[in-house]
Motif scaffolding. Structure first.
Motif, PDB file in Angstrom:
ATOM      1  N   LEU A 118       0.813  -1.219   0.000  1.00  0.00           N
ATOM      2  CA  LEU A 118       0.000   0.000   0.000  1.00  0.00           C
ATOM      3  C   LEU A 118       0.851   1.275   0.000  1.00  0.00           C
ATOM      4  N   GLN A 119       2.101   1.178   0.423  1.00  0.00           N
ATOM      5  CA  GLN A 119       2.979   2.359   0.459  1.00  0.00           C
ATOM      6  C   GLN A 119       3.146   2.991  -0.925  1.00  0.00           C
ATOM      7  N   SER A 120       3.030   2.182  -1.984  1.00  0.00           N
ATOM      8  CA  SER A 120       3.195   2.714  -3.339  1.00  0.00           C
ATOM      9  C   SER A 120       1.998   3.582  -3.760  1.00  0.00           C
ATOM     10  N   LEU A 121       0.884   3.450  -3.054  1.00  0.00           N
ATOM     11  CA  LEU A 121      -0.288   4.287  -3.337  1.00  0.00           C
ATOM     12  C   LEU A 121      -0.189   5.573  -2.525  1.00  0.00           C
ATOM     13  N   ARG A 122      -1.113   6.479  -2.745  1.00  0.00           N
ATOM     14  CA  ARG A 122      -1.096   7.758  -2.026  1.00  0.00           C
ATOM     15  C   ARG A 122      -1.741   7.597  -0.655  1.00  0.00           C
ATOM     16  N   VAL A 123      -0.995   7.027   0.276  1.00  0.00           N
ATOM     17  CA  VAL A 123      -1.501   6.777   1.615  1.00  0.00           C
ATOM     18  C   VAL A 123      -1.242   8.001   2.484  1.00  0.00           C
ATOM     19  N   ALA A 124      -2.290   8.545   3.082  1.00  0.00           N
ATOM     20  CA  ALA A 124      -2.142   9.690   3.979  1.00  0.00           C
ATOM     21  C   ALA A 124      -1.745   9.245   5.377  1.00  0.00           C
ATOM     22  N   ASP A 125      -2.291   8.116   5.831  1.00  0.00           N
ATOM     23  CA  ASP A 125      -1.991   7.605   7.163  1.00  0.00           C
ATOM     24  C   ASP A 125      -2.269   6.112   7.190  1.00  0.00           C
ATOM     25  N   MET A 126      -1.456   5.374   7.965  1.00  0.00           N
ATOM     26  CA  MET A 126      -1.633   3.936   8.060  1.00  0.00           C
ATOM     27  C   MET A 126      -1.112   3.466   9.406  1.00  0.00           C
ATOM     28  N   SER A 127      -1.824   2.503  10.027  1.00  0.00           N
ATOM     29  CA  SER A 127      -1.359   1.932  11.289  1.00  0.00           C
ATOM     30  C   SER A 127      -1.799   0.472  11.380  1.00  0.00           C
ATOM     31  N   ILE A 128      -1.032  -0.301  12.151  1.00  0.00           N
ATOM     32  CA  ILE A 128      -1.339  -1.702  12.404  1.00  0.00           C
ATOM     33  C   ILE A 128      -1.404  -1.879  13.914  1.00  0.00           C
ATOM     34  N   ASP A 129      -2.521  -2.427  14.393  1.00  0.00           N
ATOM     35  CA  ASP A 129      -2.735  -2.602  15.825  1.00  0.00           C
ATOM     36  C   ASP A 129      -3.330  -3.976  16.094  1.00  0.00           C
ATOM     37  N   ARG A 130      -3.091  -4.476  17.308  1.00  0.00           N
ATOM     38  CA  ARG A 130      -3.735  -5.705  17.769  1.00  0.00           C
ATOM     39  C   ARG A 130      -4.811  -5.307  18.772  1.00  0.00           C
ATOM     40  N   PHE A 131      -5.942  -5.965  18.706  1.00  0.00           N
ATOM     41  CA  PHE A 131      -7.025  -5.668  19.630  1.00  0.00           C
ATOM     42  C   PHE A 131      -7.583  -6.966  20.193  1.00  0.00           C
ATOM     43  N   GLY A 132      -8.326  -6.842  21.276  1.00  0.00           N
ATOM     44  CA  GLY A 132      -8.931  -8.004  21.903  1.00  0.00           C
ATOM     45  C   GLY A 132     -10.145  -7.607  22.721  1.00  0.00           C
ATOM     46  N   ALA A 133     -10.875  -8.594  23.160  1.00  0.00           N
ATOM     47  CA  ALA A 133     -12.094  -8.337  23.918  1.00  0.00           C
ATOM     48  C   ALA A 133     -11.810  -7.924  25.350  1.00  0.00           C
ATOM     49  N   TYR A 134     -10.639  -8.273  25.853  1.00  0.00           N
ATOM     50  CA  TYR A 134     -10.326  -8.020  27.256  1.00  0.00           C
ATOM     51  C   TYR A 134      -9.065  -7.181  27.373  1.00  0.00           C
ATOM     52  N   PRO A 135      -9.006  -6.298  28.386  1.00  0.00           N
ATOM     53  CA  PRO A 135      -7.776  -5.546  28.605  1.00  0.00           C
ATOM     54  C   PRO A 135      -6.674  -6.476  29.088  1.00  0.00           C
ATOM     55  N   GLY A 136      -5.464  -6.086  28.836  1.00  0.00           N
ATOM     56  CA  GLY A 136      -4.324  -6.917  29.218  1.00  0.00           C
ATOM     57  C   GLY A 136      -3.439  -7.085  27.997  1.00  0.00           C
ATOM     58  N   GLY A 137      -2.329  -7.727  28.180  1.00  0.00           N
ATOM     59  CA  GLY A 137      -1.423  -7.908  27.057  1.00  0.00           C
ATOM     60  C   GLY A 137      -0.607  -9.151  27.261  1.00  0.00           C
ATOM     61  N   GLU A 138       0.686  -8.992  27.117  1.00  0.00           N
ATOM     62  CA  GLU A 138       1.582 -10.117  27.320  1.00  0.00           C
ATOM     63  C   GLU A 138       1.572 -10.528  28.786  1.00  0.00           C
ATOM     64  N   LEU A 139       1.849 -11.783  29.036  1.00  0.00           N
ATOM     65  CA  LEU A 139       1.901 -12.280  30.404  1.00  0.00           C
ATOM     66  C   LEU A 139       3.191 -11.773  31.044  1.00  0.00           C
TER      67      LEU A 139
END
Length: 123
Positions: free
Chosen positions: A23-44
């Protein structure tokens, strides 16, 4: 020109990164990658002994959820993903916890959608 946005869901960060590089080759104004889940918390972060530790809920052990109280613990433990006794997710969204958010020029929207779908994304 006008801008459009895309929210695409992937099964792995590698799939999302692959799409982002294309997608970088297109005219991208903003881009982000995130992980989400149903519950708060993260790595153990704090190892614990389940036999002697103070465990708030089954979802604390299996999903690493950060449970805030007894009610939240009961709701978290009732989720099929906490016990592993899930029916399998018939709607196709099962395991898609990586979100690629893209803001781009309206003229390249259909091309961006094609790139995302070819990379394994679900819009």
């Amino acid at each position: 020109m006008a801008e459009k946005n895309i929210l695409a869901y992937f099964k792995s960060p590698d799939q999302a990164q692959h799409a982002a590089r294309k997608l970088q080759s297109l005219r991208v104004a903003d881009m982000s990658i995130d992980r989400f889940g149903a519950y708060p918390g993260g790595e153990l972060n704090q190892p614990m002994n389940p036999l002697t530790g103070n465990i708030a809920s089954l979802s604390t052990l299996t999903l690493n959820a950060d449970i805030s109280g007894p009610g939240a613990g009961i709701l978290g433990a009732a989720d099929p993903s906490a016990s592993g006794m899930s029916s399998g997710g018939q709607d196709g969204t099962e395991g898609r916890d990586i979100l690629l958010t893209v803001v781009l020029d309206e003229g390249v929207f259909t091309q961006a959608m094609r790139i995302i779908e070819e990379s394994g994304g679900m819009v």
